[in-house]
Write an enzyme that holds these catalytic residues in place. Structure first.
Site, PDB file in Angstrom:
ATOM      1  N   TYR A  45       0.847  -1.247   0.057  1.00  0.00           N
ATOM      2  CA  TYR A  45      -0.477   0.493  -0.069  1.00  0.00           C
ATOM      3  C   TYR A  45       0.739   1.456  -0.285  1.00  0.00           C
ATOM      4  O   TYR A  45       2.192   1.357  -0.507  1.00  0.00           O
ATOM      5  CB  TYR A  45      -0.699  -0.124   1.414  1.00  0.00           C
ATOM      6  CG  TYR A  45      -2.408   0.814   1.561  1.00  0.00           C
ATOM      7  CD1 TYR A  45      -3.213   0.854   0.302  1.00  0.00           C
ATOM      8  CD2 TYR A  45      -2.291   1.905   2.450  1.00  0.00           C
ATOM      9  CE1 TYR A  45      -4.295   1.970   0.462  1.00  0.00           C
ATOM     10  CE2 TYR A  45      -2.691   2.510   2.758  1.00  0.00           C
ATOM     11  CZ  TYR A  45      -3.844   3.355   1.646  1.00  0.00           C
ATOM     12  OH  TYR A  45      -4.915   3.751   1.782  1.00  0.00           O
ATOM     13  N   ARG A  98      -6.624  11.032 -11.127  1.00  0.00           N
ATOM     14  CA  ARG A  98      -5.460  11.628  -9.565  1.00  0.00           C
ATOM     15  C   ARG A  98      -5.042   9.816  -8.759  1.00  0.00           C
ATOM     16  O   ARG A  98      -6.068   9.885  -7.743  1.00  0.00           O
ATOM     17  CB  ARG A  98      -6.273  12.380  -9.329  1.00  0.00           C
ATOM     18  CG  ARG A  98      -5.463  13.208  -8.664  1.00  0.00           C
ATOM     19  CD  ARG A  98      -6.580  13.852  -6.861  1.00  0.00           C
ATOM     20  NE  ARG A  98      -6.026  11.637  -6.366  1.00  0.00           N
ATOM     21  CZ  ARG A  98      -6.843  11.991  -5.591  1.00  0.00           C
ATOM     22  NH1 ARG A  98      -7.784  11.779  -5.422  1.00  0.00           N
ATOM     23  NH2 ARG A  98      -6.273  10.608  -4.423  1.00  0.00           N
ATOM     24  N   LYS A 116      -5.997  -1.271  -2.621  1.00  0.00           N
ATOM     25  CA  LYS A 116      -7.303  -1.013  -1.585  1.00  0.00           C
ATOM     26  C   LYS A 116      -8.187  -2.722  -1.759  1.00  0.00           C
ATOM     27  O   LYS A 116      -8.404  -2.290  -0.199  1.00  0.00           O
ATOM     28  CB  LYS A 116      -7.918  -0.349  -2.589  1.00  0.00           C
ATOM     29  CG  LYS A 116      -8.187   1.071  -2.619  1.00  0.00           C
ATOM     30  CD  LYS A 116      -7.502   2.402  -1.248  1.00  0.00           C
ATOM     31  CE  LYS A 116      -7.070   3.117  -1.434  1.00  0.00           C
ATOM     32  NZ  LYS A 116      -6.691   4.085   0.111  1.00  0.00           N
ATOM     33  N   GLU A 188     -12.114   5.612  -6.343  1.00  0.00           N
ATOM     34  CA  GLU A 188     -10.809   6.378  -5.648  1.00  0.00           C
ATOM     35  C   GLU A 188     -10.208   6.752  -6.943  1.00  0.00           C
ATOM     36  O   GLU A 188     -10.052   6.369  -7.875  1.00  0.00           O
ATOM     37  CB  GLU A 188     -10.208   4.564  -6.123  1.00  0.00           C
ATOM     38  CG  GLU A 188      -8.971   4.572  -4.842  1.00  0.00           C
ATOM     39  CD  GLU A 188      -9.076   5.006  -3.136  1.00  0.00           C
ATOM     40  OE1 GLU A 188      -9.637   4.144  -2.672  1.00  0.00           O
ATOM     41  OE2 GLU A 188      -8.221   5.404  -2.859  1.00  0.00           O
ATOM     42  N   ASP A 189      -9.451   7.849  -6.018  1.00  0.00           N
ATOM     43  CA  ASP A 189      -8.189   8.411  -7.248  1.00  0.00           C
ATOM     44  C   ASP A 189      -9.165   9.116  -8.371  1.00  0.00           C
ATOM     45  O   ASP A 189      -8.407   9.216  -9.316  1.00  0.00           O
ATOM     46  CB  ASP A 189      -7.158   7.524  -7.170  1.00  0.00           C
ATOM     47  CG  ASP A 189      -6.191   7.773  -5.807  1.00  0.00           C
ATOM     48  OD1 ASP A 189      -6.878   7.289  -4.896  1.00  0.00           O
ATOM     49  OD2 ASP A 189      -4.796   7.261  -5.575  1.00  0.00           O
ATOM     50  N   ASP A 211     -13.912   7.710  -1.570  1.00  0.00           N
ATOM     51  CA  ASP A 211     -13.058   6.595  -0.199  1.00  0.00           C
ATOM     52  C   ASP A 211     -12.053   7.928   0.022  1.00  0.00           C
ATOM     53  O   ASP A 211     -11.695   8.368   0.772  1.00  0.00           O
ATOM     54  CB  ASP A 211     -11.918   6.117  -0.726  1.00  0.00           C
ATOM     55  CG  ASP A 211     -11.110   5.880   0.504  1.00  0.00           C
ATOM     56  OD1 ASP A 211     -10.895   5.581   1.258  1.00  0.00           O
ATOM     57  OD2 ASP A 211      -9.794   4.930   0.020  1.00  0.00           O
ATOM     58  N   ASP A 212     -11.471   9.012  -1.439  1.00  0.00           N
ATOM     59  CA  ASP A 212     -10.802   9.958  -0.713  1.00  0.00           C
ATOM     60  C   ASP A 212     -11.527  11.297  -0.443  1.00  0.00           C
ATOM     61  O   ASP A 212     -11.201  12.305  -0.019  1.00  0.00           O
ATOM     62  CB  ASP A 212     -10.581  10.637  -2.239  1.00  0.00           C
ATOM     63  CG  ASP A 212      -9.509   9.623  -3.095  1.00  0.00           C
ATOM     64  OD1 ASP A 212      -8.637   8.770  -2.574  1.00  0.00           O
ATOM     65  OD2 ASP A 212     -10.330   8.789  -3.899  1.00  0.00           O
ATOM     66  N   ASN A 353       0.017  11.644   0.050  1.00  0.00           N
ATOM     67  CA  ASN A 353       0.577  10.657  -0.244  1.00  0.00           C
ATOM     68  C   ASN A 353       1.017  10.938  -2.114  1.00  0.00           C
ATOM     69  O   ASN A 353       0.617  11.388  -2.475  1.00  0.00           O
ATOM     70  CB  ASN A 353      -0.634   9.667  -0.247  1.00  0.00           C
ATOM     71  CG  ASN A 353      -0.835   9.515   1.011  1.00  0.00           C
ATOM     72  OD1 ASN A 353       0.162   9.922   1.970  1.00  0.00           O
ATOM     73  ND2 ASN A 353      -2.285   9.219   0.919  1.00  0.00           N
TER      74      ASN A 353
HETATM   75  O1  OAA Z   1      -3.841   5.312  -1.308  1.00  0.00           O
HETATM   76  C1  OAA Z   1      -3.701   6.363  -0.012  1.00  0.00           C
HETATM   77  O2  OAA Z   1      -2.678   6.147   0.466  1.00  0.00           O
HETATM   78  C2  OAA Z   1      -4.879   7.546   0.432  1.00  0.00           C
HETATM   79  C3  OAA Z   1      -5.037   7.822  -0.656  1.00  0.00           C
HETATM   80  O3  OAA Z   1      -6.541   7.570  -0.773  1.00  0.00           O
HETATM   81  C4  OAA Z   1      -4.934   8.864  -1.568  1.00  0.00           C
HETATM   82  O4  OAA Z   1      -4.005   9.605  -1.259  1.00  0.00           O
HETATM   83  O5  OAA Z   1      -5.417   8.824  -2.715  1.00  0.00           O
HETATM   84 MG    MG Z   2      -6.645   8.109  -2.672  1.00  0.00          MG
END
Ligand code: OAA
Ligand code: MG
Length: 497
Positions: A45, A98, A116, A188-189, A211-212, A353
């Site tokens: 991760y 992103r 994830k 996600e992202d 999640d973000d 991150n």
């Molecule tokens: O993945 C991770 O560490 C946390 C997160 O969702 C991101 O930074 O987009």
């Molecule tokens: Mg994320």
């Protein structure tokens, strides 16, 4: 196996060895990950997964997950039906625009849904066969990738507008048709504009969460609730300043405002005024209202324009500073010193991150505040010795929340995600922090207890789902924590006669 992994000096090589193991012996992969979570989480991760995505094309050895591209338009249901597992309970989907704070990585973002979902299993106990990683390929605007011979995705600029919306809609419809109403979809992202639009559009028809926006909000709120518990005072007494007004920044801000509103009975419009955001153009103020993207508008308060972060710190005098900018090294010495001169115990969260994008390092936060900062970060930092003390930075990462949240939704058969579930998850997580944790500087419990923590989060989320009438697995079990634990997948070899 652990001995094997430890022989690699380079984190990316450890990552590749772990991915190999996941393919070769899934049970052993999860056994290793669960038993050594603190050591291996930074490998499978954040932060190593970020580097893996950046180099995904050149370390590629075999396909993972399902890719759905513009070329599959009209056939998305068929593509999904090709996946060998039929009983999917959770999908993590990205379009790669992103990835963490690294920007547009196109199809190479697949590392994120895969990572994830490994956490869904290892930390939240969702069966591996019930997890499906998906990457939607609508192209990439990353020129370097378009020119890279090892790029695995469509070589074209990103589709936008109607073309994008139609593919996403076909995907969302196909998912429900194939897996039913109770399939959990984690966005996600995605880039800001799509992330907010998709959540709004599908939040009322599907079991979705971002999640973000929401996972990050819940984990940060948990850290702040535990900070208040140990420092005294209430959230309503604090002043908040964010650097970064995208998904994480506005998502966290909104959940804090909601929590304060519930605690004090003040209307949301009032509680939002305690929270200020800085974006790339400076402090978000009412004179900028016209030109702001819609998700930033609620945060445009009355104030004269301020360009620089350090000036915003001195003008707003925040007690809590939160970085969600995706830009590394933006909490400079002046910024941290300003926070330390305003506050006896400044709370500083550098959430971006991977590590390279963190607004400041743990060492910087502790040194520049003479050891007074309460610090947490999105990517892990090692404990830091300052004077006679060893400070252990907390990891304010949504990994604390989504596995337990997902388990709670799945075990109750929830059909929608509600903000109150995010608040419940935050409170459940904060409830797991002990005085002993806090004495070391930790606002979060150690990851080594994460499965127990996830069971508590799941139980509180499920309780909310039942309370709100959104649960379909009826009647509710008597002891939700025990039930959550009993639902969790454990990697063990079967005994054969
Ligand atoms: O993945 C991770 O560490 C946390 C997160 O969702 C991101 O930074 O987009
Ligand atoms: Mg994320």
């Amino acid at each position: 196996m652990l001995h094997n992994i430890r022989q690699y000096q380079v984190p990316l090589q450890k990552y590749m060895a772990m991915m190999d193991l996941q393919e070769r012996n899934q049970k052993l992969f999860y056994k290793l990950l669960i038993d050594n979570v603190e050591e291996l989480l930074p490998i499978v991760y954040t932060p190593t997964v970020g580097e893996a995505c950046q180099k995904y094309g050149s370390i590629y050895s075999r396909p993972q997950g399902v890719f759905i591209s513009l070329k599959d338009k009209g056939k998305v249901l068929e593509v999904l039906r090709n996946w060998p597992e039929k009983n999917i309970q959770v999908i993590v989907v990205t379009d790669g625009e992103r990835i963490l704070g690294l920007g547009d990585l196109g199809c190479h973002g697949m590392g994120i849904p895969v990572g994830k979902l490994s956490l869904y299993t290892a930390l939240g106990g969702i069966r591996p066969s019930a997890c499906l990683p998906v990457t939607i390929d609508v192209g990439t605007n990353n020129e370097k990738l378009l020119d890279d011979e090892f790029y695995i995705g469509l070589r074209q600029k990103r589709a936008i507008g109607q073309e994008y919306a139609e593919l996403l809609h076909e995907f969302m419809t196909a998912v429900k048709q194939n897996y039913g109403e109770r399939i959990l979809i984690q966005f996600e992202d995605f880039a800001n504009h799509n992330a907010f639009d998709l959540l709004e559009k599908y939040g009322t028809t599907h079991l979705v969460f971002n999640d973000d926006i929401q996972g990050t909000a819940s984990v940060v709120l948990a850290g702040l609730i535990s900070a208040m518990k140990f420092l005294g005072g209430s959230l309503a007494d604090q002043r908040f300043l964010f650097l970064g007004a995208g998904e994480a920044g506005t998502g966290i801000a909104e959940l804090i405002a909601l929590e304060i509103s519930k605690q004090t009975n003040m209307p949301l419009e009032e509680t939002r005024k305690k929270i200020w955001l800085v974006d790339s153009k400076g402090l978000i103020v009412s004179s900028r209202l016209e030109s702001l993207q819609h998700f930033k508008k609620p945060w445009a308060h009355e104030h004269e324009p301020v360009k620089e972060l350090v000036d915003a710190v001195n003008a707003i005098k925040p007690t809590i500073l939160i970085g969600t900018s995706g830009q590394g090294r933006t909490f400079t010495k002046e910024v941290v010193e300003a926070m330390a001169s305003l506050n006896e115990k400044p709370i500083i969260f550098s959430l971006s991150n991977p590590t390279s994008q963190s607004e400041c390092t743990a060492e910087e936060a502790y040194t520049w505040s003479q050891g007074r900062a309460i610090f947490a970060s999105g990517s892990p930092f090692d404990p830091f010795e300052y004077g006679d003390n060893v400070f252990v930075p907390g990891q304010a990462n949504n990994a604390y929340i989504f596995p337990g949240l997902g388990l709670g939704l799945i075990m109750s058969g929830a059909i929608r995600v509600h903000d109150d579930m995010l608040l419940a998850a935050a409170e459940a997580l904060a409830g797991q922090v002990t005085q002993e944790n806090f004495d070391k500087g930790l606002l979060y419990p150690p990851f080594k207890n994460i499965r127990k923590i996830s069971a508590h989060i799941a139980a509180e989320v499920a309780a909310k789902a039942y309370e709100l009438g959104l649960a379909t697995r009826l009647p509710p079990p008597k002891d939700l924590v025990k039930y959550a634990e009993s639902c969790m997948y454990s990697p063990a070899y079967r005994t054969y006669r």
